[in-house]
Write a protein that holds these residues in place. Structure first.
Motif, short mmCIF file in Angstrom:
data_model
loop_
_atom_site.label_atom_id
_atom_site.label_comp_id
_atom_site.label_asym_id
_atom_site.label_seq_id
_atom_site.Cartn_x
_atom_site.Cartn_y
_atom_site.Cartn_z
N LYS A 242 0.83 -1.21 0.00
CA LYS A 242 0.00 0.00 0.00
C LYS A 242 0.86 1.25 0.00
O LYS A 242 0.54 2.23 -0.69
N PHE A 243 1.94 1.23 0.77
CA PHE A 243 2.82 2.40 0.81
C PHE A 243 3.51 2.61 -0.53
O PHE A 243 3.63 3.75 -1.01
N GLU A 244 3.95 1.53 -1.16
CA GLU A 244 4.60 1.64 -2.47
C GLU A 244 3.64 2.21 -3.50
O GLU A 244 4.03 3.00 -4.37
N GLU A 245 2.37 1.84 -3.40
CA GLU A 245 1.38 2.29 -4.39
C GLU A 245 0.94 3.73 -4.17
O GLU A 245 0.63 4.44 -5.13
N THR A 246 0.90 4.17 -2.91
CA THR A 246 0.33 5.49 -2.60
C THR A 246 1.34 6.51 -2.10
O THR A 246 1.10 7.72 -2.20
N GLY A 247 2.44 6.04 -1.53
CA GLY A 247 3.40 6.96 -0.90
C GLY A 247 2.87 7.55 0.39
O GLY A 247 3.50 8.44 0.98
N ASP A 248 1.75 7.05 0.88
CA ASP A 248 1.11 7.56 2.10
C ASP A 248 1.58 6.75 3.30
O ASP A 248 1.21 5.58 3.45
N ASN A 249 2.42 7.37 4.16
CA ASN A 249 2.97 6.61 5.27
C ASN A 249 1.97 6.37 6.40
O ASN A 249 2.27 5.66 7.36
#
Length: 264
Positions: free
Chosen positions: A202-209
């Motif tokens: 999910k982080f790789e896809e969105t950049g949202d930490n």
């Protein structure tokens, strides 16, 4: 008559060999490594050396049984997370360690939320699902008590791929339970949040930490004690019982394995 129901996973070093290759580095949170000394084997030699005698001098020719336990994570098996696990501060104060938590806080009324059919693998459990399960239960969350999430994961073993693809909790879900009075939050899943692989993707896809471990990190806003890898929740009634979540006294630790027992 009180019935005691063990909610604790057995720690079996043989389980380490059942893990997929990519998860072997996490073996210490599943089971310890154990070297066994049997009374008629190496335990006999150990005992003879301790007594400064020969094995022929030992009564019945036997020594003691003993085990050397290594690779023992504080987050091993069924364990209680202290607030220090979520970060250095909690509710604006230094986070408590496992030995800062009193036994009174870990001996409490509990309810089970049956989420089977209301949650899905690799997906965050919604607040709507928690509300529906709470309504179906019919009992309120006990103030300062425990909420145990029955997701259905206890049907899987380490040999099942589904064991590692479990429903997880989000910040919103964790705070929903905490704000309604829950202090202890338990689950039959391997983890409280979604799996590391799902969060990383999910982080790789969105950049949202904010997707990284948000269920646990919510425990910095409202102090809770998270208990993972529970089992035998199917044996519990929906409400009307107490649970002892008693961890070993591990100084300055962020968690400790526990013997978790329901009193029904």
């Amino acid at each position: 008559m009180v019935q005691l129901i063990d909610l604790t996973r057995t720690l079996d070093p043989a389980d380490r060999d059942l893990l997929p290759e990519q998860l072997r580095p996490l073996a210490a949170v599943v089971a310890p490594a154990v070297t066994y000394a049997h009374p008629s084997g190496s335990g006999r030699d150990e005992f003879a050396a301790a007594m400064r005698c020969s094995v022929e001098d030992l009564p019945e020719g036997e020594g003691w049984g003993s085990e050397l336990v290594t690779e023992f994570s504080s987050h091993l098996g069924t364990h209680v997370d202290a607030p220090l696990h979520y970060g250095s501060t909690c509710e604006g104060k230094p986070s408590r360690t496992i030995t800062d938590i009193s036994l009174d806080e870990l001996w409490c009324e509990a309810i089970v939320l049956d989420l089977r059919g209301r949650c899905a693998a690799n997906t965050a459990i919604s607040v709507d699902a928690l509300e529906a399960a709470l309504t179906a239960n019919g009992a309120p969350i006990p103030a300062g008590g425990a909420v145990l999430l029955r997701t259905g994961q206890e049907q899987f073993t380490l040999t099942d791929p589904e064991f590692f693809q479990y429903p997880g909790m989000s910040r919103e879900g964790t705070l929903f339970l905490a704000e309604r009075g829950a202090k202890v939050l338990g689950t039959d899943a391997a983890g409280w949040d979604l799996s590391f692989a799902v969060m990383a993707r999910k982080f790789e896809e969105t950049g949202d930490n904010s997707v990284l471990w948000d269920g646990h990190r919510a425990g910095r806003e409202r102090e809770v004690f998270i208990v993972q890898q529970m089992t035998n929740l199917a044996a519990l009634p929906p409400s009307g019982f107490r649970v002892a979540f008693f961890p070993i006294r591990l100084a300055r630790a962020s968690a400790a394995p526990a013997r978790v027992v329901a009193f029904v």
